[in-house]
Design a protein around this motif. Structure first.
Motif, mmCIF file in Angstrom:
data_model
loop_
_atom_site.group_PDB
_atom_site.id
_atom_site.type_symbol
_atom_site.label_atom_id
_atom_site.label_comp_id
_atom_site.label_asym_id
_atom_site.label_seq_id
_atom_site.Cartn_x
_atom_site.Cartn_y
_atom_site.Cartn_z
ATOM 1 N N SER A 295 0.830 -1.091 0.001
ATOM 2 C CA SER A 295 -0.031 0.231 -0.104
ATOM 3 C C SER A 295 0.876 1.275 0.035
ATOM 4 O O SER A 295 0.352 2.337 0.179
ATOM 5 C CB SER A 295 -0.731 -0.034 1.277
ATOM 6 N N ALA A 296 2.175 1.266 -0.124
ATOM 7 C CA ALA A 296 3.065 2.369 -0.155
ATOM 8 C C ALA A 296 2.880 3.094 1.333
ATOM 9 O O ALA A 296 2.828 4.136 1.247
ATOM 10 C CB ALA A 296 2.930 3.221 -1.262
ATOM 11 N N ASP A 297 2.650 2.224 2.294
ATOM 12 C CA ASP A 297 2.551 3.042 3.629
ATOM 13 C C ASP A 297 3.708 3.707 4.234
ATOM 14 O O ASP A 297 4.679 2.424 5.010
ATOM 15 C CB ASP A 297 1.791 2.020 4.513
ATOM 16 N N LEU A 298 4.062 4.515 3.939
ATOM 17 C CA LEU A 298 5.421 5.104 4.569
ATOM 18 C C LEU A 298 5.652 5.214 6.060
ATOM 19 O O LEU A 298 6.803 4.749 6.506
ATOM 20 C CB LEU A 298 5.765 6.618 3.842
ATOM 21 N N ALA A 299 4.635 5.416 6.683
ATOM 22 C CA ALA A 299 4.758 5.407 8.308
ATOM 23 C C ALA A 299 4.728 3.998 8.665
ATOM 24 O O ALA A 299 5.661 3.969 9.745
ATOM 25 C CB ALA A 299 3.486 6.162 8.740
ATOM 26 N N ALA A 300 4.058 3.107 8.231
ATOM 27 C CA ALA A 300 4.355 1.648 8.769
ATOM 28 C C ALA A 300 5.706 0.977 8.229
ATOM 29 O O ALA A 300 6.225 0.552 9.017
ATOM 30 C CB ALA A 300 3.266 0.832 8.067
ATOM 31 N N LEU A 301 6.388 1.590 7.010
ATOM 32 C CA LEU A 301 7.523 1.223 7.051
ATOM 33 C C LEU A 301 8.621 1.704 8.040
ATOM 34 O O LEU A 301 9.609 0.906 8.404
ATOM 35 C CB LEU A 301 8.183 1.343 5.311
ATOM 36 N N GLU A 302 8.571 2.899 8.116
ATOM 37 C CA GLU A 302 9.371 3.821 8.942
ATOM 38 C C GLU A 302 9.204 3.169 10.461
ATOM 39 O O GLU A 302 10.283 3.089 11.135
ATOM 40 C CB GLU A 302 9.119 5.092 9.111
ATOM 41 N N GLY B 67 1.481 5.217 -5.088
ATOM 42 C CA GLY B 67 0.527 4.167 -4.661
ATOM 43 C C GLY B 67 1.241 3.034 -5.202
ATOM 44 O O GLY B 67 2.128 2.669 -5.812
ATOM 45 N N GLY B 68 0.930 1.993 -4.110
ATOM 46 C CA GLY B 68 1.933 0.650 -4.364
ATOM 47 C C GLY B 68 0.882 -0.582 -4.720
ATOM 48 O O GLY B 68 -0.336 -0.426 -4.738
ATOM 49 N N ARG B 69 1.534 -1.484 -5.416
ATOM 50 C CA ARG B 69 0.806 -2.810 -5.847
ATOM 51 C C ARG B 69 1.699 -3.972 -5.342
ATOM 52 O O ARG B 69 2.628 -4.101 -5.602
ATOM 53 C CB ARG B 69 0.467 -2.675 -6.988
ATOM 54 N N LEU B 70 1.173 -4.828 -4.542
ATOM 55 C CA LEU B 70 1.911 -6.195 -4.577
ATOM 56 C C LEU B 70 1.824 -7.245 -5.826
ATOM 57 O O LEU B 70 0.644 -7.465 -6.031
ATOM 58 C CB LEU B 70 1.323 -6.880 -3.215
ATOM 59 N N ALA C 273 7.051 -5.865 -5.185
ATOM 60 C CA ALA C 273 5.746 -4.620 -5.147
ATOM 61 C C ALA C 273 6.334 -3.842 -6.103
ATOM 62 O O ALA C 273 7.562 -3.501 -6.411
ATOM 63 C CB ALA C 273 5.749 -4.021 -3.816
ATOM 64 N N ALA C 274 5.429 -2.883 -6.704
ATOM 65 C CA ALA C 274 5.779 -1.833 -7.625
ATOM 66 C C ALA C 274 4.929 -0.740 -7.232
ATOM 67 O O ALA C 274 3.856 -0.461 -6.804
ATOM 68 C CB ALA C 274 5.209 -2.147 -9.211
#
Length: 239
Positions: A181-188, A219-222, A236-237
């Protein structure tokens, strides 16, 4: 600014010559990686940077034309990350394994777009420094693309390199959701200490991606997720 990113796993087993008899087990992963690289090509970047985990000898930048070898895995195969500028000698410092796999993927995809460089990321690099490094990468050119190499936990089964750890599935699930989901906060927010205990080499490169993507609105895609050999792999892209 970051215009696209591809996230791929980095086991040398992705290279069929290294995998040998086990090669078909990762066919779906290879196919997904090629699809993700297609997203990078479609973004028409001015600069492509391949980032992946590295040990002490492989940290830092690698200029175009840097080469890597799979001789350490019993295979006489050398790959090159792009081409050095005209008239410049080929760089001597060898690519770490993760970037060598990235260079191999680019060769498989017949990448002929933007110049390609590499960045070896210390696996224990704190999250804040990863994010700052990513922001610096995104500022390198008007249109930057990232190929981010990295694996999830290596503790999903009793036969995994790190044996079975009951925390591994949850860690991988959270990371995959963030990448999808390209969730930047979750990755950080991925736990550095837990990632280290679970041998999740992708944590630091993924957080570099999070820093690079700030303000880009991607945006992200698995494209793929599995745990062959007890190691979490995801493709992911982002675009």
């Amino acid at each position: 600014m970051l215009v696209a990113a591809a996230v791929c796993p980095c086991p040398p087993l992705l290279v069929p010559e290294v995998a040998r008899g086990a090669g078909p087990e990762l066919d779906a992963a290879r196919s997904a990686c090629l699809d993700a690289l297609g997203v990078l090509a479609a973004a028409r970047p001015d600069l492509l940077i391949v980032a992946g985990p590295a040990g002490p000898d492989g940290r830092g930048p690698f200029p175009p034309g840097s080469s890597g070898s799979f001789a350490g895995f019993g295979v006489d195969l050398t790959v090159r990350l792009g081409e050095p500028p005209a008239g410049s000698p080929a760089p001597e410092r060898p690519l770490p394994a993760s970037l060598a796999v990235g260079a191999w993927l680019l060769g498989l995809a017949r990448w002929d777009g933007a110049p390609a460089e590499g960045l070896g990321v210390e696996e224990t690099l704190p999250a804040g420094r990863c994010v700052r490094a990513g922001a610096d990468l995104a500022a390198r050119a008007e249109r930057v693309a990232l190929l981010v190499m990295g694996d999830g936990s290596a503790c999903r089964t009793v036969k995994a390199p790190g044996y079975l750890d009951e925390r591994a599935a949850g860690f991988d699930a959270a990371a995959v959701r963030a990448l999808a989901s390209a969730d930047l906060a979750a990755l950080e927010a991925l736990d550095e200490s837990l990632a280290y205990e679970l041998k999740a080499a992708g944590r630091a490169p993924w957080q570099v991606l999070a820093g690079a993507a700030r303000g880009a609105g991607l945006g992200g895609r698995l494209l793929y997720e599995d745990a062959p050999y007890g190691v979490g792999y995801a493709v992911a892209a982002w675009s």
